[in-house]
Design an enzyme around this catalytic site. Structure first.
Site, PDB file in Angstrom:
ATOM      1  N   ASP A 157     111.479  18.423  53.879  1.00 27.15           N
ATOM      2  CA  ASP A 157     112.106  17.363  53.082  1.00 27.15           C
ATOM      3  C   ASP A 157     111.143  16.182  52.953  1.00 27.15           C
ATOM      4  O   ASP A 157     110.238  16.008  53.774  1.00 27.15           O
ATOM      5  CB  ASP A 157     113.384  16.856  53.764  1.00 27.15           C
TER       6      ASP A 157
HETATM    7  N1  URA Z   1     115.464  21.278  58.028  1.00 23.87           N
HETATM    8  C1  URA Z   1     115.745  20.123  57.392  1.00 23.87           C
HETATM    9  O1  URA Z   1     116.884  19.691  57.375  1.00 23.87           O
HETATM   10  N2  URA Z   1     114.747  19.465  56.784  1.00 23.87           N
HETATM   11  C2  URA Z   1     113.470  19.894  56.793  1.00 23.87           C
HETATM   12  O2  URA Z   1     112.594  19.235  56.229  1.00 23.87           O
HETATM   13  C3  URA Z   1     113.182  21.092  57.454  1.00 23.87           C
HETATM   14  C4  URA Z   1     114.198  21.767  58.077  1.00 23.87           C
END
Ligand code: URA
Length: 238
Positions: free
Chosen positions: A106
Site C-alpha cells: 500500500d
Molecule cells: N497488507 C496490507 O494491508 N497492506 C500492505 O501494504 C501489505 C499487506
C-alpha cells in the site's frame, strides 16, 4: 541462455537505447568474440560469446533483481498519470530494464519490495499455492492477545466473508506491536486481518518474502541489486 538479436540483447542492459545500440554497432564499437559486429540484427548467445562494448564487458544479465526499501508515500506501480511510483526511485538504466514490482505494498506501507523482470519468479513468490511467507511488522492502535494468535493460526474470516489461510501472529511487548506472516496477498490483507480482531494498523512494514530479508542498511527509498546468493535462494537466474 538463448541466441538473441544483438541490438535487443545490448539494449536489455538498459545502458543504451535501441537507436544508440544501432549506432554503436555501425561505429564498430561492439565486438563479438573479438570481431566487430557487422549488423544490429546479428545474433549471439551471451552465455557462449564474449561481447564487448568499447572494450568493456557488456555485463549482460538474464534477469535483474532489485531490493527496494519502499518508503511510505509512493505507489507500487510501474507508472501512474498523477502520483509518484516506486519506479521514480530507480536510475534511468534500471528503469529501462522492464522491471515490475513483485507484489504490491500500500502507499503508506514501507519495507521490502522486490523489483524484477523475471516474471516467472515473481509469480512463484506470490502464488498462494507456493506457500511463500511474507513477514510484516505492524504497530496497532490496541493490543492483540494470545486468543488472536490462535485465531490467526486457524484462519481468520474477514469482514467480507473471505477466509484467510492460516497465518502466524507473534506478539511483541504488550501486543500493540506484532509480527504477522501470511502466504497470500489479498488487497489490504494485513490491515483487514487485524481489523477483524478489532485493531487498526498504525504503521506497516514488510520485513521478508520467503528467504529474502530486507537489508536494514538500506534507508527508506534506497535500493540495491540482490546478491547472487540471494538470487539463488529465491530461485532466480542471473
Ligand atoms: N497488507 C496490507 O494491508 N497492506 C500492505 O501494504 C501489505 C499487506
Amino acid at each position: 541462455m538463448a541466441v538473441q538479436r544483438l541490438d535487443k540483447l545490448i539494449a536489455s542492459t538498459g545502458r543504451w537505447s535501441r537507436r544508440e545500440v544501432k549506432a554503436l554497432v555501425r561505429e564498430g564499437r561492439v565486438l563479438v568474440d573479438g570481431r566487430p559486429a557487422a549488423r544490429p540484427e546479428d545474433k549471439a548467445d551471451p552465455a557462449v560469446s564474449v561481447i564487448l562494448v568499447d572494450g568493456q564487458d557488456l555485463g549482460y544479465r538474464a534477469h535483474t533483481y532489485v531490493m527496494l526499501h519502499k518508503p511510505a508515500g509512493l505507489l507500487t506501480a510501474t507508472e501512474d498519470a498523477r502520483q509518484k511510483t516506486v519506479m521514480d526511485l530507480l536510475s534511468p538504466e534500471l528503469r529501462r530494464q522492464g522491471l515490475s514490482p513483485a507484489g504490491r505494498l500500500d502507499k503508506d506501507t514501507e519495507g521490502l519490495l522486490l523489483l524484477t523482470n523475471d516474471g516467472e519468479l515473481a509469480h512463484r513468490l506470490l502464488s498462494p499455492r507456493q506457500h511463500v511467507e511474507k513477514l510484516y511488522y505492524a504497530r496497532l492502535d490496541r493490543p492483540l492477545a494470545e486468543a488472536d494468535v490462535e485465531a490467526f493460526a486457524r484462519g481468520l474470516t474477514l469482514e467480507d466473508g473471505f477466509v484467510c489461510m492460516p497465518a502466524s501472529l507473534k506478539l511483541l511487548g504488550d501486543g500493540t506491536e506484532v509480527l504477522i506472516g501470511i502466504r497470500e496477498g489479498k488487497f489490504h490483507q494485513i490491515k483487514r486481518m487485524t481489523a477483524s480482531q478489532g485493531a487498526a494498523v498504525l504503521y506497516l512494514k514488510r520485513l521478508a518474502m520467503g528467504p529474502l530479508r530486507l537489508d536494514e542498511s538500506l534507508a527508506p527509498g534506497q535500493y540495491r541489486l540482490l546478491t547472487p546468493e540471494e538470487v539463488s535462494e529465491i530461485g532466480g537466474t542471473l
